[in-house]
Structures are given as structure tokens and as C-alpha cells.
Write an enzyme that holds these catalytic residues in place. Sequence first.
Site, PDB file in Angstrom:
ATOM      1  N   ASP A  21       0.852  -1.192   0.000  1.00  0.00           N
ATOM      2  CA  ASP A  21       0.000   0.000   0.000  1.00  0.00           C
ATOM      3  C   ASP A  21       0.886   1.240   0.000  1.00  0.00           C
ATOM      4  OD1 ASP A  21      -1.822   1.996   0.470  1.00  0.00           O
ATOM      5  OD2 ASP A  21      -2.160   1.451   2.581  1.00  0.00           O
ATOM      6  N   ASN A  23      -0.311   4.453  -0.647  1.00  0.00           N
ATOM      7  CA  ASN A  23      -1.004   5.717  -0.338  1.00  0.00           C
ATOM      8  C   ASN A  23      -1.793   5.656   0.969  1.00  0.00           C
ATOM      9  OD1 ASN A  23      -2.967   4.019  -1.241  1.00  0.00           O
ATOM     10  ND2 ASN A  23      -4.066   5.552  -2.427  1.00  0.00           N
ATOM     11  N   ASP A  25      -4.081   3.714   2.462  1.00  0.00           N
ATOM     12  CA  ASP A  25      -5.524   3.505   2.642  1.00  0.00           C
ATOM     13  C   ASP A  25      -5.831   2.059   3.042  1.00  0.00           C
ATOM     14  OD1 ASP A  25      -4.957   2.207   0.309  1.00  0.00           O
ATOM     15  OD2 ASP A  25      -6.435   3.245  -0.931  1.00  0.00           O
ATOM     16  N   ASP A  29      -1.620  -1.287  -3.980  1.00  0.00           N
ATOM     17  CA  ASP A  29      -1.912  -0.533  -5.200  1.00  0.00           C
ATOM     18  C   ASP A  29      -0.772  -0.642  -6.222  1.00  0.00           C
ATOM     19  OD1 ASP A  29       0.048   1.307  -4.162  1.00  0.00           O
ATOM     20  OD2 ASP A  29      -1.534   2.040  -2.833  1.00  0.00           O
ATOM     21  N   ASP A  98      -5.363 -10.583 -15.792  1.00  0.00           N
ATOM     22  CA  ASP A  98      -6.426 -11.547 -15.561  1.00  0.00           C
ATOM     23  C   ASP A  98      -7.591 -11.194 -16.483  1.00  0.00           C
ATOM     24  OD1 ASP A  98      -7.822 -13.589 -14.040  1.00  0.00           O
ATOM     25  OD2 ASP A  98      -6.443 -13.069 -12.414  1.00  0.00           O
ATOM     26  N   ASP A 193      -9.648 -16.578 -16.631  1.00  0.00           N
ATOM     27  CA  ASP A 193     -10.429 -17.069 -15.502  1.00  0.00           C
ATOM     28  C   ASP A 193     -11.483 -18.097 -15.943  1.00  0.00           C
ATOM     29  OD1 ASP A 193     -10.892 -16.440 -12.578  1.00  0.00           O
ATOM     30  OD2 ASP A 193     -12.910 -16.004 -13.302  1.00  0.00           O
ATOM     31  N   GLU A 247      -7.410 -20.887 -16.776  1.00  0.00           N
ATOM     32  CA  GLU A 247      -7.760 -21.553 -15.521  1.00  0.00           C
ATOM     33  C   GLU A 247      -8.876 -22.525 -15.865  1.00  0.00           C
ATOM     34  OE1 GLU A 247      -9.396 -20.735 -11.003  1.00  0.00           O
ATOM     35  OE2 GLU A 247     -10.343 -19.830 -12.745  1.00  0.00           O
ATOM     36  N   HIS A 319      -4.171 -17.340  -5.276  1.00  0.00           N
ATOM     37  CA  HIS A 319      -5.028 -16.565  -4.368  1.00  0.00           C
ATOM     38  C   HIS A 319      -6.280 -17.311  -3.936  1.00  0.00           C
ATOM     39  CE1 HIS A 319      -6.712 -16.258  -8.299  1.00  0.00           C
ATOM     40  NE2 HIS A 319      -7.802 -15.702  -7.812  1.00  0.00           N
ATOM     41  N   ASP A 320      -6.526 -18.505  -4.499  1.00  0.00           N
ATOM     42  CA  ASP A 320      -7.714 -19.282  -4.128  1.00  0.00           C
ATOM     43  C   ASP A 320      -7.376 -20.466  -3.239  1.00  0.00           C
ATOM     44  OD1 ASP A 320      -9.377 -17.703  -5.727  1.00  0.00           O
ATOM     45  OD2 ASP A 320      -9.159 -19.022  -7.469  1.00  0.00           O
TER      46      ASP A 320
END
Length: 543
Positions: A21, A23, A25, A29, A98, A193, A247, A319-320
Site C-alpha cells: 500500500d 497511499n 488507505d 496498489d 487476468d 479465468d 484456468e 489466491h484461491d
Amino acid sequence: MKQTWYREGVVYQIYPRSYLDSNHDGVGDLQGIISKVPYLHELGIDILWLSPVYQSPNDDNGYDISDYRAIHPDFGTMDDMIELIQTLHDHHIKLIMDLVVNHTSDEHPWFVASAKNDPKYKDYYHWKTTKSNWTSFFGGEAWTYHPERQAYYLHLFSKKQPDLNWDNPEVRREVKDICRFWLDLGVDGFRCDVINIIAKHNDLPKGKPGIALVGKEHYFNIPKIHDYLSELRDDVFVNYDCFTVGETVMISPKTALTYIDEDVRELDMVFHFDHMGADNYFVKWFMKKFRPINLKRPLSKWQIMLGERGWNTLYLENHDQPRSVSRFGDIQYHYHLATMLATMIYFQRGTPFIYQGQEIGMTNASFPTLAEYQDIETHNIYKTGRRLGLSHRRMMKKIMKMSRDNARTPMQWNSQTHAGFTEATPWLKVNPNYVDINVENNLKDPNSIFHHFQHIIRLRKAYPIIVYGSYADIDFHHRRLYAYARILNNELIEVYCNFSNKPLKCPHLAFWSNDRCLISNYPLDHEEPYLRPYEARVYYEKK
Ligand code: TEU
């Protein structure tokens, strides 16, 4: 097999919300990623795969896209994106995006117009006046009623992810335009995907009753998918120096070849999930004890079945999926397990994919309370399980082991607050073990997991046999040893991995001398033919 950059390259996947991150928040990013390109360069990767950064209401963290040509403000701007492409290319790193085109967000203007029965858009999605019994990947029904259109729409994922109707040539034209847009901007390919489920049976008929994914026989790998993908290839991909990795869920090597065979090449390679079933009954929530043979069997099968006809992807995490060190061995041996797993998978034939944090051995977070999880799948599955009568405790046990958020916790950069990921409150809690497991510690230690990954990548570049050699199992039926050979002309590589926390007698080692060892995760200070807990060794010989 023809030599290409995407076969020789090593891919690194970034889940942008959780990388860095810049910035303050609490959300990662593009500028955060840009600042870490030198880090990626040091690791030695060649291709970056970026999970979605497009405009999205974030029902499924960006896998629900409402504008394919805009960057979500959480991540930055289109100028940041252009800067990222440029910075990567300056470091000789390619970028793949993706491509999520099985569905859009329900907030995409196409769906909003479709729900109003707008003549141009009314057939962009699958609508029916009566719903069928199909169920969704995230648990629950795959049809939701829309009061405006007074009809049900199909969504194989969340109800905010309506499935596109690929039978409509206008939908295919839109997808081709989106691909061209990004390729013209300089990206080098796509991770597609759930691409083997985009085509649906014309009448969307009733599915065979079952426990999971009712209706699947009407959309998994059905014949017309090949018309759609070959159209995409001929109209778009062949005109660029790019590659695609699909995928493909629930796919066998035989079916995979119908997409990736040298003579077909609708896709260049696919992700399969067979080895992800090593600790479950192929639906991850139906867990079983991990056994090494259940990892070895599918990996070996894919190596052999694709052979010279198709190209493999080599991955243990994304990520899954939960973290591999929390799944495939005794985590007490954290360093040896992480490096053995990397050696085992990345010396196989195919293109390696490293998921962010895997290179430092990040582990499952296993948060104990449901409120700590953000993932829609986790919350939906909890509701489904409870509805079916499973206790809260039982559901939490499954979630702590299998939730996708285990792999989505922020990247652990250093031992400062929030692991150096952010100065604000992170969108998902940092795994408390960041104090020990972090990039800074790894970079300082010449024997770290990071340096083992770096070493493997360098070897893949120096020895074409690791990329292109053929594959053969050694002692296949052994339950604790995973060993295999790679062969290219007069060169030979043998890989030995002890998949247990006990010493393992391995007579094969007697045939090799230490000076033939390319890489190992223990010092080579003993001559006995046995492997220590989670030891991995790779030998090389040229005749
Ligand atoms: O995943 C497809 C897919 O099969 C997963 O939903 C899988 O069933 C589940 O994650 C296992 O836990 C892709 C994306 O990788 C995933 O992040 C998205 O949620 C999904 O498609 C919908 O776009």
C-alpha cells in the site's frame, strides 16, 4: 518442443490488494507494485501475472468487473498502469492480466441494460422465466430473480457475477475488443479465468442431482467452447507475441489437450486442480488427511500425459488456495518444507508460477473468528454449511484450513507494524508471524527460502534440460519419497525429495557424488544414502 519465452520464463502472481500500500488507505496498489519491481527482478522472475485491477464493486475482490478498460481507484489510475508496464519492461519482465469473461459484475452497464430488456443488450446474459436446479461454485443456487426484467439470471459464482452469454456474437466481439485494448497497451498475455466453463448448453437444462455443482455437465468443456476459443485465437492472439494460460477447473489431461495440444493451441497452457485435491475429496471443504502420494500421483500423471504434446503449469499456490507449507507437510520444518516443495515442483517440465509470499514461506493465517474473514466464498460456504446442519465449530475448522483468505493476507515485508504493508489499517489482517517470516529477514540470510527460490530460477535459466527435458518417475510407488528424472539428449537430472519429517533411506543417492549436486536444502556434509526430514537434492550429469 518449440522454444518460447513463456515456456522458459518464471511467472510471479500478485494479488494487488495485498502486495504493498503506497497511499496509506490499507489497500495495496499499482504504485506499491512499481516500487517492488527491483525486488521481483532480484528474485529473477520473467513474467508478472496481476490479479484483477479493473473497476469493480469488489463483491469478489475484482473478479466481478464493471469496466474492463478502467483501473479501480483503490489501485491507482491508467497512468499508473502504463508506468507499471513500462517499469516491468525496462526490467525485462512481461506482464499478463487476468481476463475474467465468464461473467461480469451485475453493475456492469451491459447487465444494467440487459436487466431493462434493452434490445442491444438483452441477450448478453442468460435469462430464464423459470429457474433450474443448478448450484453455484460459492454454495447456494445459481439463479437469482431480477424484478426489473421479471426473470432469473444465471450466475455460477456470486449473485453479483452474472454469466455472459457467449452464444451471442456481440459478446464475443466485446471480449475480443477488450483483449486488443490491453495487448495494444503493451501487456503480454492473459490468465483466463474459469475459461473451460464459458460455454453453456443452449437450453440450460436441469442438472443431474448431486452434492456439488449441480448442472456442471451442461457447461464443463462442452464442444462449442472450442469454437469460441479458436475464434479468439484466430482473431486476436495470433496477431500478438503473447500467451494465454487458462484456468480450467475439473479437467483431465486428456481434455486439457483438446485446448493446448501443439496442433490446437486454443490456449498455450492450463492450470489444472488435480493435485489441489491431495488433502480433500476434490471439493476442498470435504477435507481429508494429506498424503504425499496424493500430490505425487496427479503431478506425475500430468507430466506424463501432456508429454511432448502439451505444456504444463507448475504451481502449488494461488489466491484461491491455502498456503502450501500449511497443507503439504509438517510445518515445524518450515524452511526445509518450503524449499523441498519448491524444488519438487519447479524442477518439473512446464512453466513455474510462484504466488506472492510463497518465496518467503508465508503460512495460513487461520483466523479463529468468522468476522476476521473478508472472502465472499468463505461467508457463503459458512451459511451453506450451517443451513445443512453443520456446527459452528465444524465450519470454522474447515474455514481456518481452507479459506482463500489464508493466502490473501498482506505481503510480509518486514517486522514493523502491519509487516511494512501499510501504515493504515490493512483491509485484511496481517498474519501475526510476520515478525519472523518477512522479506527483510529473507534477504539478509544467504540460506533463506527466498535465496533458494532465486537459486532455482537461476538454474532454470542456465540448464535448458530443466525447462525442456522429458520426465520419468523414479520409485513411483514409494510413499514418502518423490523422485524423478529429467532427460535431454546426453544430459540427466535426478530430483530426490523426502516428503516426511523422518530420515529416509534412499539407496539411489549412492550413485551420485556431492560434486554433481546442483542444489539442496541441507549442507552436503554426510555421505550416507539417506535424506533428512524434508530434504531435497538435485543431481546433474552430462555424458
Ligand atoms: O476461480 C474459479 C474457481 O474455480 C474458484 O472459485 C474455486 O472454486 C474456489 O476459489 C476454490 O476455493 C476463479 C478465480 O480465481 C477466483 O478468485 C474467483 O472467485 C472466481 O474465478 C470467479 O471469478
